[in-house]
Structure formats: structure tokens, C-alpha cells
Write a protein that holds these residues in place. Structure first.
Motif, PDB file in Angstrom:
ATOM      1  N   VAL A 233       0.835  -1.200   0.000  1.00  0.00           N
ATOM      2  CA  VAL A 233       0.000   0.000   0.000  1.00  0.00           C
ATOM      3  C   VAL A 233       0.872   1.253   0.000  1.00  0.00           C
ATOM      4  N   ILE A 234       1.887   1.293   0.858  1.00  0.00           N
ATOM      5  CA  ILE A 234       2.799   2.442   0.890  1.00  0.00           C
ATOM      6  C   ILE A 234       3.560   2.555  -0.423  1.00  0.00           C
ATOM      7  N   ARG A 235       3.919   1.435  -1.009  1.00  0.00           N
ATOM      8  CA  ARG A 235       4.665   1.484  -2.264  1.00  0.00           C
ATOM      9  C   ARG A 235       3.825   2.050  -3.402  1.00  0.00           C
ATOM     10  N   ILE A 236       2.544   1.701  -3.447  1.00  0.00           N
ATOM     11  CA  ILE A 236       1.707   2.227  -4.530  1.00  0.00           C
ATOM     12  C   ILE A 236       1.446   3.721  -4.342  1.00  0.00           C
ATOM     13  N   ILE A 237       1.419   4.187  -3.090  1.00  0.00           N
ATOM     14  CA  ILE A 237       1.285   5.625  -2.845  1.00  0.00           C
ATOM     15  C   ILE A 237       2.532   6.353  -3.339  1.00  0.00           C
ATOM     16  N   ASN A 238       3.701   5.810  -3.025  1.00  0.00           N
ATOM     17  CA  ASN A 238       4.943   6.431  -3.505  1.00  0.00           C
ATOM     18  C   ASN A 238       5.033   6.395  -5.027  1.00  0.00           C
ATOM     19  N   HIS A 239       4.563   5.308  -5.623  1.00  0.00           N
ATOM     20  CA  HIS A 239       4.626   5.187  -7.083  1.00  0.00           C
ATOM     21  C   HIS A 239       3.806   6.287  -7.759  1.00  0.00           C
ATOM     22  N   HIS A 240       2.592   6.517  -7.308  1.00  0.00           N
ATOM     23  CA  HIS A 240       1.756   7.548  -7.926  1.00  0.00           C
ATOM     24  C   HIS A 240       2.255   8.949  -7.593  1.00  0.00           C
ATOM     25  N   PHE A 241       2.814   9.123  -6.404  1.00  0.00           N
ATOM     26  CA  PHE A 241       3.365  10.435  -6.062  1.00  0.00           C
ATOM     27  C   PHE A 241       4.561  10.773  -6.949  1.00  0.00           C
ATOM     28  N   LEU A 242       5.450   9.802  -7.184  1.00  0.00           N
ATOM     29  CA  LEU A 242       6.595  10.054  -8.057  1.00  0.00           C
ATOM     30  C   LEU A 242       6.152  10.306  -9.487  1.00  0.00           C
ATOM     31  N   LEU A 302       0.483   3.961   8.359  1.00  0.00           N
ATOM     32  CA  LEU A 302       1.504   3.251   9.128  1.00  0.00           C
ATOM     33  C   LEU A 302       1.072   2.929  10.546  1.00  0.00           C
ATOM     34  N   LYS A 303      -0.053   3.440  10.990  1.00  0.00           N
ATOM     35  CA  LYS A 303      -0.538   3.162  12.344  1.00  0.00           C
ATOM     36  C   LYS A 303      -0.935   1.693  12.438  1.00  0.00           C
ATOM     37  N   ARG A 304      -0.706   1.113  13.602  1.00  0.00           N
ATOM     38  CA  ARG A 304      -1.028  -0.299  13.821  1.00  0.00           C
ATOM     39  C   ARG A 304      -1.371  -0.522  15.286  1.00  0.00           C
ATOM     40  N   HIS A 305      -1.845  -1.708  15.592  1.00  0.00           N
ATOM     41  CA  HIS A 305      -2.234  -2.084  16.964  1.00  0.00           C
ATOM     42  C   HIS A 305      -3.308  -1.136  17.508  1.00  0.00           C
ATOM     43  N   ARG A 306      -4.306  -0.838  16.706  1.00  0.00           N
ATOM     44  CA  ARG A 306      -5.383   0.054  17.120  1.00  0.00           C
ATOM     45  C   ARG A 306      -6.609  -0.753  17.530  1.00  0.00           C
ATOM     46  N   THR A 307      -7.343  -0.231  18.508  1.00  0.00           N
ATOM     47  CA  THR A 307      -8.569  -0.877  18.960  1.00  0.00           C
ATOM     48  C   THR A 307      -9.704  -0.553  17.998  1.00  0.00           C
ATOM     49  N   ARG A 308     -10.851  -1.137  18.262  1.00  0.00           N
ATOM     50  CA  ARG A 308     -12.003  -0.907  17.398  1.00  0.00           C
ATOM     51  C   ARG A 308     -12.437   0.558  17.428  1.00  0.00           C
ATOM     52  N   LYS A 309     -12.469   1.155  18.610  1.00  0.00           N
ATOM     53  CA  LYS A 309     -12.883   2.555  18.719  1.00  0.00           C
ATOM     54  C   LYS A 309     -11.873   3.486  18.056  1.00  0.00           C
ATOM     55  N   GLN A 310     -10.598   3.185  18.203  1.00  0.00           N
ATOM     56  CA  GLN A 310      -9.586   4.006  17.555  1.00  0.00           C
ATOM     57  C   GLN A 310      -9.678   3.910  16.033  1.00  0.00           C
ATOM     58  N   CYS A 311     -10.010   2.723  15.521  1.00  0.00           N
ATOM     59  CA  CYS A 311     -10.178   2.566  14.074  1.00  0.00           C
ATOM     60  C   CYS A 311     -11.370   3.370  13.570  1.00  0.00           C
ATOM     61  N   GLU A 312     -12.436   3.441  14.356  1.00  0.00           N
ATOM     62  CA  GLU A 312     -13.604   4.228  13.953  1.00  0.00           C
ATOM     63  C   GLU A 312     -13.271   5.714  13.847  1.00  0.00           C
ATOM     64  N   GLN A 313     -12.302   6.179  14.625  1.00  0.00           N
ATOM     65  CA  GLN A 313     -11.895   7.575  14.540  1.00  0.00           C
ATOM     66  C   GLN A 313     -10.950   7.824  13.355  1.00  0.00           C
ATOM     67  N   LEU A 314     -10.220   6.804  12.932  1.00  0.00           N
ATOM     68  CA  LEU A 314      -9.283   6.969  11.822  1.00  0.00           C
ATOM     69  C   LEU A 314      -9.947   6.824  10.460  1.00  0.00           C
ATOM     70  N   VAL A 315     -11.054   6.100  10.389  1.00  0.00           N
ATOM     71  CA  VAL A 315     -11.709   5.852   9.099  1.00  0.00           C
ATOM     72  C   VAL A 315     -12.146   7.152   8.417  1.00  0.00           C
ATOM     73  N   ALA A 349      -8.404  -2.376   7.447  1.00  0.00           N
ATOM     74  CA  ALA A 349      -8.220  -3.546   8.318  1.00  0.00           C
ATOM     75  C   ALA A 349      -6.779  -3.670   8.797  1.00  0.00           C
ATOM     76  N   MET A 350      -5.831  -2.961   8.164  1.00  0.00           N
ATOM     77  CA  MET A 350      -4.437  -3.005   8.600  1.00  0.00           C
ATOM     78  C   MET A 350      -4.268  -2.427   9.990  1.00  0.00           C
ATOM     79  N   TRP A 351      -5.110  -1.477  10.380  1.00  0.00           N
ATOM     80  CA  TRP A 351      -4.977  -0.883  11.723  1.00  0.00           C
ATOM     81  C   TRP A 351      -5.355  -1.882  12.812  1.00  0.00           C
ATOM     82  N   ARG A 352      -6.285  -2.750  12.506  1.00  0.00           N
ATOM     83  CA  ARG A 352      -6.807  -3.683  13.512  1.00  0.00           C
ATOM     84  C   ARG A 352      -5.990  -4.969  13.572  1.00  0.00           C
ATOM     85  N   PHE A 353      -5.564  -5.469  12.408  1.00  0.00           N
ATOM     86  CA  PHE A 353      -4.815  -6.716  12.331  1.00  0.00           C
ATOM     87  C   PHE A 353      -3.376  -6.407  11.926  1.00  0.00           C
ATOM     88  N   THR A 354      -2.437  -7.035  12.613  1.00  0.00           N
ATOM     89  CA  THR A 354      -1.018  -6.708  12.419  1.00  0.00           C
ATOM     90  C   THR A 354      -0.318  -7.654  11.456  1.00  0.00           C
TER      91      THR A 354
END
Length: 392
Positions: A233-242, A302-315, A349-354
Motif C-alpha cells: 500500500v505504501i509502495r503504490i502511494i509512492n509510485h503515484h506520487f513520483l 503506518l498506524k497499527r495495533h489500534r482498537t475498534r474505537k480508535q479505528c472508527e476515529q481513523l476511518v 483492516a491493517m490498523w486492527r490486524f497486524t
């Protein structure tokens, strides 16, 4: 433990004679186990004659070892069938014991090639390969579970120009390769996925942004949650940015000193690198806005190890960024926004599952090494069996 079992490493044998012949050791043995019919298990047997069976056994140091077995032919009174005497630790119609075949398997696996090992042991190179394949099949049967793992990683790798690509299924929880399948399209993999045992028990599948794999997982793994691999995912973001950078500043994008600075995350830059990048972006306000947006989006993902409530705030932040990309008006950014929107459920789903596919990518390096050591494989089944054993 009796003395004969210590010497031979085989149970139910008695040594009757030991001689040195031609620089090797010849051991005469007699089986002391219970004799029974292999077809019906009956013990009412009639001896129909005796013969001597010569079998190659594992070496004594640097000396070859041969066993001379006192064997018999029998007729079973219960079922009326004739058979030759069976011996523990030796298979039918084989000129070597299982211990000798295991010794050849270990030495060939440790790197001794077939021709040299065959000349050393007095057997053919094809026999070495046959013993090695039997050893792989034996270990595969002992280690490998036929049921699909609950945490699965799916990725592709290039095999040969003739065979094309192959798909790797990796057990991410136990860190081993589950299976390797030839092909990567839905048509070539559909029949294989239909035969998988335990498909309903799979709970998590990690993959890169490949639409064909996502379609197969949704169809054949009904209870699995798909998680996108963060690296891709990060690589495809860098690819389009470049690509957007090349459209805005063709000359600057060719500068090899600026390329790593634009690609890396901000926290990985040294102080002098940050000053150089800030001076370059200050002269191009539009590019600076896009760069800062890319950095914020990357740090969000890049955020990880987030709870369900924290994921609802990031979405909402992620959906807002996707909307801004789709309204940017630049073709690379619009395409990036469409890709992130199509994979939004798997990305958040990357935030919830590592779990990620780093284990699978590491096994791909080992599989390339196996392929190089063998100077390539013409038979895919041999390659598959060797990978399943050596990557477990």
C-alpha cells in the motif's frame, strides 16, 4: 537393547557373521521377529525355500556396509497365497535399507550433488534422485497438514519463462509455506481452491492489491477477513506520487540526489537532508502541498495495533483523504484515489490486524535460492515438493 540392535540400528535382528570384503563390511543377519502373512495376518505358514537377500545398509565410518539376510519363501494356510519374507526397516523390492536411503537423502540435501554422491556410494545418480524424492515425500507426509491454515498469506512469484508465475500460500501463524500452485489467474487457481480442505476455517488472508486473489478469497473463503499488505500500500502511494512529480517537474525528478529524499518518510531523513528537501520544495509550492499530503497519508496508514474505537476515529480521515485525491485533477493522484477507494475495506483492516506478507516475501528469497541451487526445475511437482519440505 540387544547388541545387534545397537550395531545395526534395526530391531528384531541377530548378527550371525561379520566379514570384510573388498574394503567394505558384510554382515550376515537373521530376522528374529514374528512371521505372519502380510495379506491376512495369519501365522500358519509353510516354508517353501530359502534364499539370501543382499541389501545395502548405512556406512560404518567410511566403509560401505552390506547386509546378507537369511530370507524364506512362505505359503499361508489361511489364505493360500505365496509371499516372500518381510523385514522391518526394509521395503519390498528394494536393494537398500531405509537407513541407507535416509543417509543419501541427508547428504544430498546438505549440498552433495547427485553424480559425486553416486560415485562415492557406488550407486547411480538417478538412484540418488529417487531416494531424495522419497525422503521429501516422507518428510512432507510427517510435517504437512492437509487442512488450510487459519491465517493465510497469498502472493505470487516468477518461476520460469516457460512456466510463468506461481502462487505461494503461506501459513503466517506457524511461519512455513503451506503450498505452491502453478499460475496466478482466477481460471488457473479456481480448481485448486475448490479442493482445499478447511476453507471455512480460514479467518484471515493477507495479500497485496491483486484483484484476482481478492475475488478468489471472497468466493472460496467465506469466513475470511482480507487484510492488505502495508508495504504494498505504501509502495503504490509512492509510485503515484513520483509519477505526479515527474509531470510537475521533469528535470527535478531526474535528480538522483532528490529521488531518495522524496521517496523516504520524513523521520528517516537526516537534518541536512531535511534542509535540502525544504529548500527544493519552497521553490515549488504546488509540489510541496502534494508532498505534505503524501506524508500525512503515509503516516496515517503506518498506524497499527489500534482498537475498534480508535479505528472508527481513523476511518473518516482516510475517507477524506481518498475524496481529496479523487478531486485533485491530476491523473496519477486521481488514479491513486480510485485504487484506495476500491481497496478501502482491506486497507483500514491493517490498523486492527497486524499480519503482513513479509513472511511470504522472505520465503520467496529462499525459494529463489532453491531454484538456483538446482539450476532450475523442469518438473513443477519436484519444485513444489522441495519447497514444501525445505520451507517448513
Amino acid at each position: 537393547m540387544i547388541r545387534s540392535e545397537i550395531v545395526l540400528g534395526l530391531p528384531d535382528y541377530e548378527i550371525t557373521d561379520l566379514q570384510i570384503r573388498g574394503g567394505g563390511i558384510c554382515i550376515s543377519v537373521r530376522c528374529t521377529g514374528v512371521r505372519s502373512c502380510p495379506h491376512c495376518g495369519g501365522n500358519q505358514l509353510r516354508n517353501k525355500g530359502r534364499y539370501v537377500r543382499r541389501v545395502r545398509h548405512e556406512n560404518w565410518g567410511l566403509r560401505h556396509c552390506v547386509l546378507e539376510l537369511e530370507a524364506s519363501k512362505f505359503r499361508c494356510y489361511d489364505c493360500g497365497r505365496h509371499f516372500r519374507q518381510r523385514f522391518p526397516g526394509m521395503q519390498r523390492c528394494q536393494r537398500s535399507s531405509e537407513a541407507f536411503q535416509k543417509m543419501i537423502f541427508r547428504q544430498h540435501r546438505d549440498g552433495i550433488n547427485r553424480s559425486r554422491l553416486g560415485r562415492r556410494e557406488g550407486i547411480g545418480a538417478a538412484t540418488v534422485e529417487r531416494y531424495f524424492q522419497r525422503g521429501l515425500q516422507r518428510q512432507f507426509g510427517e510435517w504437512h497438514s492437509r487442512r488450510c491454515p487459519q491465517v493465510l498469506g497469498i502472493d505470487e512469484h516468477f518461476l520460469t519463462r516457460r512456466s510463468g508465475y506461481a502462487t505461494t500460500l503461506c501459513d503466517l501463524r506457524n511461519h512455513k509455506v503451506y503450498d505452491v500452485v502453478l499460475g496466478r489467474s482466477e481460471l488457473s487457481l479456481q480448481a485448486y481452491f475448490q479442493r482445499l480442505e478447511g476453507r471455512a476455517e480460514v479467518r484471515l488472508v493477507c495479500m497485496d492489491l491483486a484483484a484476482n486473489y481478492r475475488s478468489l478469497v471472497r468466493l472460496h473463503f467465506p469466513n475470511a477477513r482480507i487484510v492488505a499488505d502495508r508495504f504494498h500500500v505504501i509502495r503504490i502511494i509512492n509510485h503515484h506520487f513520483l509519477a505526479c512529480w515527474r509531470d510537475l517537474d521533469t528535470t527535478g525528478s531526474r535528480n538522483r540526489g532528490l529521488l531518495p529524499l522524496m521517496r523516504r518518510h520524513r523521520h528517516n531523513l537526516r537534518a541536512e537532508q531535511q534542509l535540502r528537501l525544504a529548500a527544493y520544495l519552497a521553490e515549488r509550492p504546488a509540489l510541496e502541498t502534494i508532498y505534505r499530503f503524501k506524508q500525512r497519508l503515509s503516516y496515517l496508514l503506518l498506524k497499527r495495533h489500534r482498537t475498534r474505537k480508535q479505528c472508527e476515529q481513523l476511518v473518516p480521515r482516510f475517507l477524506r483523504a481518498v475524496y481529496q485525491l479523487r478531486q485533485a485533477g491530476l491523473a496519477p493522484l486521481v488514479q491513486l484515489g480510485q485504487t484506495l477507494a476500491a481497496w478501502s475495506e482491506e486497507i483500514v483492516a491493517m490498523w486492527r490486524f497486524t499480519r503482513n506478507n513479509g513472511i511470504t516475501e522472505g520465503f520467496h528469497n529462499k525459494m529463489e535460492l532453491i531454484n538456483r541451487q538446482a539450476y532450475g526445475f523442469r518438473n513443477f511437482q519436484n519444485y513444489r515438493l522441495r519447497v514444501q519440505v525445505l520451507c517448513s
